[in-house]
Enzyme design. Structure first.
Site, PDB file in Angstrom:
ATOM      1  N   MET A  18      16.101 -33.048 -31.126  1.00 32.01           N
ATOM      2  CA  MET A  18      15.686 -31.662 -30.980  1.00 32.01           C
ATOM      3  C   MET A  18      15.523 -31.429 -29.484  1.00 32.01           C
ATOM      4  SD  MET A  18      12.600 -30.340 -33.231  1.00 32.01           S
ATOM      5  CE  MET A  18      11.237 -29.834 -32.284  1.00 32.01           C
TER       6      MET A  18
ATOM      7  N   TYR B 192       3.026 -33.300 -28.147  1.00 27.23           N
ATOM      8  CA  TYR B 192       4.399 -32.860 -28.496  1.00 27.23           C
ATOM      9  C   TYR B 192       4.410 -32.025 -29.775  1.00 27.23           C
ATOM     10  CZ  TYR B 192       5.087 -37.534 -30.944  1.00 27.23           C
ATOM     11  OH  TYR B 192       5.003 -38.654 -31.711  1.00 27.23           O
ATOM     12  N   GLU B 193       5.514 -31.323 -29.965  1.00 25.62           N
ATOM     13  CA  GLU B 193       5.634 -30.340 -31.066  1.00 25.62           C
ATOM     14  C   GLU B 193       4.633 -29.201 -30.940  1.00 25.62           C
ATOM     15  OE1 GLU B 193       7.829 -29.628 -32.981  1.00 25.62           O
ATOM     16  OE2 GLU B 193       8.923 -31.415 -32.408  1.00 25.62           O
ATOM     17  N   GLY B 194       4.335 -28.827 -29.714  1.00 25.65           N
ATOM     18  CA  GLY B 194       3.367 -27.747 -29.488  1.00 25.65           C
ATOM     19  C   GLY B 194       1.986 -28.345 -29.355  1.00 25.65           C
TER      20      GLY B 194
END
Ligand code: FAD
Length: 596
Positions: free
Chosen positions: A164, A441-443
């Site tokens: 991603m 990570y991932e926001g």
């Protein structure tokens, strides 16, 4: 030594007893999800994780990944590649993917049990399949038929992995700042150019091909997030008929040296006019990527859960073995030179905090996963919309609270070991270091909090929150005259009322000053998480008391729930005070005076 035993009993209790997954699977017509099949799969999953992945946790930390600068090739730690081959041979790569694509077709809410085990056994290794799962979701929902045939099938079968690619050096939380370009090359394809950083699994030695899902801008794209498109950029070029061709113009330029998750490679990726294929509509890439990000957010929440459990298991064993000092109320093991440290109240506080947050989080996360199943499989549009609203509300809570709690619980578990926790031998310091990234990570936690309060609650008129209140009300009504639950039902009902009032009050303040959202958001997020766990602990006791469980199991649920209500739930007082303090005290100090 740091070891892992899959908590199969509590997993089954959560999924099958509390969440009544069997009835749900039947109602949704998931033929593959027969209970005897699921029990057998669970047993195999436990074996794989306990014996193959768990022993590699320390190896991954010690060795890390290495980059050959001449070729751009990355070597993963000893045993990682072979474990991946075993994972693929066992069919685990496609456990929840549709059977038509070569997957097992099992429900997502069952897949999270495997996911929790992987994250507890070896978080770093688990990042490779995590990203593949996200790519699977994006391609499943937004890919063209040929893209699904060529790329999706290969990922489901585990022959290729996915990544991603969002982050750029100047663009992290704010994706609107993205610069990577995609120029049409005249043949329906695109030339992708730019630099992405911090890309998990950007290069590795597990598979021959890696499928990068890349966010980039078309030449005429509007500024900001409305001008972002999503592209498939494979490491090795692939034609529409699936023929693998030459090397694409994408290369790993360097790898990061990190605080933790050393076995999970984090790459700087250079795209130099690389061949790419558009997924979905131009300028709608963020929408397609959101499918992947939401899956990944739940998945990172599960990472927190796995870490809490692994750290807890090891701290519990050590606290039973380690002899230091006598219990203040008299020797508990007089035949030994000292008592085991588990007799000391504060060791018990740390252990019980992990047990209460861990088992409560398990229900919160598994419940969210059942909503994914409903969304994907129900034929009733109203039911799908309801599940979507509730899942949207719960996702930032699962992502941020479970990861923040994993930081707290891995530190507490390390503390149970004293100095032996700080040195590498017992593996506890690794768990603490590995946990730290999960809140980033991932926001980040801050971004999840803004998503929860700003978007999910304020902008969407609290559609998911209202459903949560409905769940609380139903549980309270069903147990209004249940003496076993009286001590929990009263506080839970009062808290739900306070939660609604607090939310309304923030809304009023935010109408006058938009900064009130940012000022309240992280406290509101934690407040929400603690109330949610109060619901799940009450529900756990209700189910345990009503079922034919051994008395010890019932007592463990009841006493842990009591600990939760007495010792953890009061944290909502501090968060409420933070929310009510508003933005003023945060914004009053002139920025120029911060170093005065
Ligand atoms: C090990 C690792 C693996 C990663 N894997 C991937 C990957 O596979 N793919 C990928 O694309 N990216 C990946 N990332 C990137 C990761 O998602 C970002 O680091 C993260 O989103 C934060 O972005 P940033 O680092 O640029 O921080 P910034 O966005 O610069 O944020 C800095 C700080 O400001 C805060 N902040 C920002 N805006 C606000 C606001 N409005 N209100 C309050 N606080 C705010 C943030 O919470 C943070 O504390 C990875 C990162 C790491 C370290």
């Amino acid at each position: 030594m740091n070891t892992y035993k899959a908590p199969v009993r509590d997993m089954s209790f959560a999924l099958f007893d509390v969440l009544e997954a069997n009835a749900l699977y039947q109602r949704l017509g998931i033929d593959a999800a027969q209970r005897d099949v699921l029990d057998a799969v669970l047993e195999e999953a436990a074996k794989f994780n306990e014996t193959v992945l768990a022993p590699l946790m320390a190896v991954g930390d010690r060795e890390g990944c290495t980059l050959d600068p001449a070729t751009g090739a990355v070597t993963t730690p000893t045993g990682f590649k072979e474990a991946y081959a075993q994972f693929v041979d066992g069919g685990w790569a496609g456990i929840t993917a549709p059977e038509a694509l070569g997957g097992m077709g099992l429900p997502e809410s069952f897949g999270v049990l495997m996911k929790e085990m992987i994250d507890a056994a070896n978080l770093s290794w688990g990042n490779y399949p995590l990203l593949s799962h996200g790519a699977t979701e994006a391609l499943k929902h937004h890919g063209e038929p040929w893209q699904q045939e060529v790329f999706l099938k290969a990922i489901v079968e585990g022959r290729w992995t996915g990544t991603m690619c969002l982050t750029e050096p100047h663009c992290g939380s704010d994706l609107g700042l993205m610069k990577t370009r995609a120029e049409p090359s005249g043949d329906g394809q695109y030339a992708v150019t730019g630099t992405k950083i911090f890309i998990t699994g950007g290069e590795h030695d597990f598979t021959d091909n890696i499928i990068h899902l890349v966010l980039a801008r078309l030449p005429d794209a509007p500024a900001g997030t409305k001008g972002i498109s999503l592209f498939i950029v494979p490491k090795m070029k692939v034609s529409r008929d699936g023929t693998v061709g030459e090397r694409n113009a994408v290369r790993c330029g360097s790898i990061e040296h990190k605080m933790g998750i050393h076995g999970s490679v984090t790459c700087l990726m250079n795209f130099d006019g690389a061949e790419g294929h558009l997924i979905g509509q131009p300028n709608k890439g963020l929408h397609a990527m959101l499918t992947m990000m939401n899956t990944a957010r739940l998945a990172v929440g599960i990472q927190g859960l796995g870490l809490i459990d692994r750290a807890y298991q090891n701290a519990l064993r050590y606290s039973r073995d380690r002899l230091q000092m006598r219990s203040a109320s008299g020797a508990k093991e007089p035949s030994k030179p000292a008592d085991p440290i588990i007799v000391h109240p504060d060791i018990r506080r740390m252990l019980l905090t992990s047990k209460a947050l861990g088992e409560g989080s398990r229900l919160l996360a598994y419940h969210a996963a059942t909503l994914v199943d409903i969304m994907e499989r129900t034929s009733d549009d109203a039911e799908r919309k309801q599940a979507d609203d509730l899942l949207s509300f719960l996702t930032p809570i699962v992502k941020a609270c479970l990861t923040e709690w994993s930081v707290e619980c891995t530190y507490n578990s390390l503390q149970c070991f004293g100095g032996h926790g700080y040195v590498a031998e017992w593996g506890m310091e690794q768990l603490s270091r590995d946990a730290r990234i999960t809140t980033i990570y991932e926001g980040t936690t801050q971004i999840q909090a803004l998503d929860l309060l700003g978007r999910k609650v304020m902008q969407q008129q609290g559609a998911g929150l209202k459903q949560f209140f409905g769940m609380v009300q139903q549980l309270c009504e069903e147990n209004i005259s249940n003496p076993a639950l009286a001590e929990f039902i009263g506080p839970l009902a009062m808290l739900a009322k306070e939660y609604a009032d607090t939310t309304m009050a923030i809304g009023k303040r935010a109408a006058a000053n938009p900064d009130e959202i940012g000022a309240a958001s992280v406290d509101y997020l934690f407040y929400s998480g603690y109330v949610a766990l109060a619901y799940w602990w009450t529900k756990s006791v209700a189910v345990a008391e009503a079922g034919a469980y051994p008395e010890g199991f019932k007592a463990a649920k009841r006493e842990t729930a009591r600990f939760y209500f007495a010792r953890i739930l009061p944290r909502t007082r501090t968060h409420k005070a933070g929310i009510e303090a508003g933005a003023a005290s945060l914004l009053a100090l002139d920025e120029a005076l911060f170093d005065s």
